[in-house]
Design a protein around this motif. Structure first.
Motif, PDB file in Angstrom:
ATOM      1  N   ARG A 177      35.108   1.425 -96.433  1.00 30.14           N
ATOM      2  CA  ARG A 177      34.430   2.317 -97.382  1.00 30.14           C
ATOM      3  C   ARG A 177      35.020   2.127 -98.781  1.00 30.14           C
ATOM      4  N   PRO A 178      34.395   2.716 -99.799  1.00 29.11           N
ATOM      5  CA  PRO A 178      35.011   2.692-101.137  1.00 29.11           C
ATOM      6  C   PRO A 178      36.364   3.384-101.127  1.00 29.11           C
ATOM      7  N   ASN A 179      37.189   3.051-102.094  1.00 25.83           N
ATOM      8  CA  ASN A 179      38.543   3.605-102.148  1.00 25.83           C
ATOM      9  C   ASN A 179      38.767   4.323-103.474  1.00 25.83           C
ATOM     10  N   PRO A 180      38.340   5.596-103.579  1.00 27.00           N
ATOM     11  CA  PRO A 180      38.568   6.346-104.823  1.00 27.00           C
ATOM     12  C   PRO A 180      40.058   6.517-105.089  1.00 27.00           C
ATOM     13  N   THR A 181      40.409   6.587-106.364  1.00 26.83           N
ATOM     14  CA  THR A 181      41.817   6.729-106.741  1.00 26.83           C
ATOM     15  C   THR A 181      42.379   8.081-106.313  1.00 26.83           C
ATOM     16  N   VAL A 182      41.567   9.139-106.454  1.00 25.60           N
ATOM     17  CA  VAL A 182      42.019  10.498-106.111  1.00 25.60           C
ATOM     18  C   VAL A 182      41.585  10.820-104.677  1.00 25.60           C
ATOM     19  N   TYR A 183      42.564  11.039-103.803  1.00 27.72           N
ATOM     20  CA  TYR A 183      42.276  11.268-102.387  1.00 27.72           C
ATOM     21  C   TYR A 183      41.456  12.539-102.175  1.00 27.72           C
ATOM     22  N   GLU A 184      41.747  13.586-102.939  1.00 31.58           N
ATOM     23  CA  GLU A 184      41.031  14.858-102.782  1.00 31.58           C
ATOM     24  C   GLU A 184      39.550  14.700-103.117  1.00 31.58           C
ATOM     25  N   LEU A 185      39.229  13.909-104.134  1.00 34.06           N
ATOM     26  CA  LEU A 185      37.825  13.669-104.472  1.00 34.06           C
ATOM     27  C   LEU A 185      37.117  12.914-103.351  1.00 34.06           C
ATOM     28  N   ALA A 186      37.859  12.055-102.681  1.00 39.28           N
ATOM     29  CA  ALA A 186      37.257  11.271-101.596  1.00 39.28           C
ATOM     30  C   ALA A 186      36.938  12.131-100.388  1.00 39.28           C
ATOM     31  N   THR A 187      37.861  13.009-100.028  1.00 36.55           N
ATOM     32  CA  THR A 187      37.696  13.779 -98.792  1.00 36.55           C
ATOM     33  C   THR A 187      36.883  15.051 -98.980  1.00 36.55           C
ATOM     34  N   LYS A 188      37.030  15.727-100.113  1.00 38.85           N
ATOM     35  CA  LYS A 188      36.365  17.016-100.299  1.00 38.85           C
ATOM     36  C   LYS A 188      35.001  16.903-100.981  1.00 38.85           C
ATOM     37  N   PHE A 189      34.789  15.851-101.748  1.00 34.37           N
ATOM     38  CA  PHE A 189      33.556  15.734-102.515  1.00 34.37           C
ATOM     39  C   PHE A 189      32.742  14.489-102.172  1.00 34.37           C
ATOM     40  N   GLY A 190      33.138  13.783-101.147  1.00 37.45           N
ATOM     41  CA  GLY A 190      32.337  12.686-100.632  1.00 37.45           C
ATOM     42  C   GLY A 190      32.293  11.436-101.472  1.00 37.45           C
ATOM     43  N   LEU A 191      33.292  11.222-102.334  1.00 38.07           N
ATOM     44  CA  LEU A 191      33.269  10.016-103.151  1.00 38.07           C
ATOM     45  C   LEU A 191      33.564   8.753-102.357  1.00 38.07           C
ATOM     46  N   GLU A 192      34.068   8.915-101.129  1.00 40.05           N
ATOM     47  CA  GLU A 192      34.345   7.742-100.310  1.00 40.05           C
ATOM     48  C   GLU A 192      33.081   7.229 -99.608  1.00 40.05           C
ATOM     49  N   ILE A 193      31.975   7.937 -99.760  1.00 39.88           N
ATOM     50  CA  ILE A 193      30.707   7.505 -99.179  1.00 39.88           C
ATOM     51  C   ILE A 193      29.926   6.739-100.247  1.00 39.88           C
ATOM     52  N   SER A 194      29.588   5.510 -99.944  1.00 40.63           N
ATOM     53  CA  SER A 194      28.872   4.665-100.903  1.00 40.63           C
ATOM     54  C   SER A 194      27.394   5.031-100.933  1.00 40.63           C
ATOM     55  N   LEU A 195      26.716   4.579-101.977  1.00 35.22           N
ATOM     56  CA  LEU A 195      25.268   4.764-102.053  1.00 35.22           C
ATOM     57  C   LEU A 195      24.592   4.057-100.892  1.00 35.22           C
TER      58      LEU A 195
END
Length: 291
Positions: A197-215
């Protein structure tokens, strides 16, 4: 000895001559020669006797320059002769001159910065026009998503109608959106959402706001029509069978069934059990077993 005494005497005479010459050039000889001193502190040649203070050290010089406040303009206007000022007053006057010079330099610097900014904008605009001319002649433009974000303004002007994104499942959704333009007619996303999956710099944004899910993954999970490749051309059948729980419809191309056996080992696939931890591969998200 006599030799060193002669040398020191010549140096002293040169220094005195230099002082007299500079005083004459600066027009301050009248402050040294005096007529109204009633004969006090005046020698036979008419020269006024001046007592010289002990030279201050460099450290003391720095201290005075930092601590003594500049004179006001009102006090400066009352000064008729700087030689009548004491040491601290001279430092104060000097600091006033420095302050005034800084104001002048600041004004000049502001004008230079304005000119530099104007010239830089013109250069940037010329570079942009050059890039546009080159890119508009190209049939294919390739770059990373970071480069697409950096040169977004140029890409918007080029107006690519077909955009292809490789490894789309590992690209942040914002990066893909940034690469799009109003002239885009066809967006092709190629990837595998069942792998990295994508690797956002901020872990909290990835897990709580779904930034680790690609389009790419978001579209598939929302049942957007897509095409999945079913035939693989790389793995031996022994290896592809292990992937059936991830890719149940995976099929082997006929070419992979005719691979020669690996020399030096009894089987083409086997597992080794060990207790050594895996390591990270430099500059990547991959892992390796060095055991």
């Amino acid at each position: 000895d006599d030799k060193s005494y002669i040398v020191r005497s010549k140096v002293a005479m040169n220094n005195i001559a230099s002082v007299i010459y500079r005083a004459d050039v600066l027009g301050i000889s009248e402050n040294i020669l005096t007529d109204d001193d009633n004969g006090e502190n005046v020698n036979d040649g008419g020269w006024k006797k001046v007592s010289y203070a002990k030279p201050i050290s460099f450290k003391m010089l720095q201290k005075k320059l930092k601590t003594i406040k500049p004179l006001t303009k009102e006090i400066e206007s009352t000064i008729e002769d700087v030689w009548d000022l004491d040491l601290n007053q001279r430092f104060a006057l000097y600091n006033l001159w420095i302050e005034r010079y800084k104001v002048s330099l600041t004004s000049e610097m502001g004008e230079l910065v304005t000119r530099y900014t104007s010239e830089w904008e013109r250069k940037k605009e010329a570079s942009k026009e050059e890039e546009l001319f080159i890119l508009r002649q190209a049939k294919v433009i390739g770059m990373t998503t970071t480069g697409a974000a950096k040169h977004r303004a140029v890409l918007q002007s080029v107006g690519c109608r077909i955009i292809v994104v490789e490894e789309a499942a590992e690209v942040l959704e914002s990066h893909i959106v940034t690469a799009l333009n109003k002239d885009c007619k066809h967006l092709i996303l190629i990837g595998d959402h069942q792998q990295l999956r994508p690797n956002p710099t901020v872990y909290e944004l990835a897990t709580k706001f779904g930034l680790e899910i690609s389009l790419f993954e978001r579209l598939i999970k929302n049942k957007v029509p897509h095409i999945a490749l079913k035939e693989q051309h790389r793995m031996r059948p022994e290896i592809s069978k292990i992937m059936c729980h991830i890719y149940p419809n995976l099929e082997d191309h006929v070419s992979v069934k005719s691979y020669d056996p690996i020399r030096g080992v009894t089987k083409n696939i086997f597992f080794i059990q060990h207790e050594h931890e895996e390591t990270h591969v430099d500059d990547s998200r991959s892992k390796a077993n060095i055991h």
